[in-house]
Write a protein that holds these residues in place. Sequence first.
Motif, mmCIF file in Angstrom:
data_model
loop_
_atom_site.group_PDB
_atom_site.id
_atom_site.type_symbol
_atom_site.label_atom_id
_atom_site.label_comp_id
_atom_site.label_asym_id
_atom_site.label_seq_id
_atom_site.Cartn_x
_atom_site.Cartn_y
_atom_site.Cartn_z
ATOM 1 N N GLY A 4 -15.857 48.581 -4.580
ATOM 2 C CA GLY A 4 -16.642 49.438 -4.225
ATOM 3 C C GLY A 4 -18.071 49.483 -5.108
ATOM 4 N N ASP A 5 -18.377 48.823 -6.163
ATOM 5 C CA ASP A 5 -19.276 48.957 -7.131
ATOM 6 C C ASP A 5 -20.364 47.869 -6.822
ATOM 7 O OD1 ASP A 5 -21.267 49.270 -9.015
ATOM 8 O OD2 ASP A 5 -19.916 48.434 -10.644
ATOM 9 N N ILE A 6 -21.453 48.379 -5.889
ATOM 10 C CA ILE A 6 -22.341 47.285 -5.291
ATOM 11 C C ILE A 6 -23.222 46.884 -6.496
ATOM 12 C CG2 ILE A 6 -24.163 48.808 -4.492
ATOM 13 C CD1 ILE A 6 -24.263 46.921 -2.012
ATOM 14 N N ASP A 19 -15.695 43.461 4.933
ATOM 15 C CA ASP A 19 -14.541 42.402 4.697
ATOM 16 C C ASP A 19 -15.076 41.447 3.815
ATOM 17 O OD1 ASP A 19 -12.626 40.689 5.029
ATOM 18 O OD2 ASP A 19 -13.131 40.101 6.958
ATOM 19 N N SER A 20 -13.964 41.043 2.865
ATOM 20 C CA SER A 20 -14.052 40.335 1.744
ATOM 21 C C SER A 20 -15.198 39.144 1.879
ATOM 22 C CB SER A 20 -13.019 39.883 1.020
ATOM 23 O OG SER A 20 -13.156 39.078 -0.078
ATOM 24 N N GLU A 26 -12.833 41.285 -5.685
ATOM 25 C CA GLU A 26 -12.708 42.428 -6.653
ATOM 26 C C GLU A 26 -13.534 43.775 -6.136
ATOM 27 O OE1 GLU A 26 -12.753 39.463 -10.670
ATOM 28 O OE2 GLU A 26 -14.393 40.628 -10.259
ATOM 29 N N PHE A 27 -14.790 43.334 -5.334
ATOM 30 C CA PHE A 27 -15.314 44.537 -4.784
ATOM 31 C C PHE A 27 -14.745 45.293 -3.808
ATOM 32 C CE2 PHE A 27 -18.670 45.829 -1.603
ATOM 33 C CZ PHE A 27 -19.200 46.733 -2.070
ATOM 34 N N PHE A 28 -13.989 44.513 -3.032
ATOM 35 C CA PHE A 28 -13.225 45.006 -1.893
ATOM 36 C C PHE A 28 -11.802 45.463 -2.209
ATOM 37 C CE2 PHE A 28 -16.435 43.063 0.554
ATOM 38 C CZ PHE A 28 -16.820 44.242 1.618
#
Length: 113
Positions: free
Chosen positions: A37-39, A68-69, A107-109
């Motif tokens: 979640g770290d944009i 979505d990834s 990783e973000f998702f």
Amino acid sequence: MNILLCGKIPSQRSGTNPGQVQNTGENAQINLQVAEGDINGLVKAFEDGGIPIEQAKELAEIAAADEDSVGDKVKTWLGEKLLEGADAAWGVGQAAGIAYIKLKLNEFFGVGD
């Protein structure tokens, strides 16, 4: 992103913190991961991977909106950029660039491959 370090460094593992030392000894590597979640971290990872900052911001925003990834909007963006020859400007081959972007999006998702 993997950073190649010269010399020996001691293990610094403590839990699953992003950016921790993954191994020790000659040519040890640090894997800087994007926190879920770290944009801002995602933008930085894209930039560190060779994507120009404006394109890195654009892709991160599209990915966050896609929820979505590697969703349809991300695929469309990648297709457009690759047709424009962006992978050459990024300094990586097409397959390597796509693999890196997919890794950072996962990783973000917070998902695996």
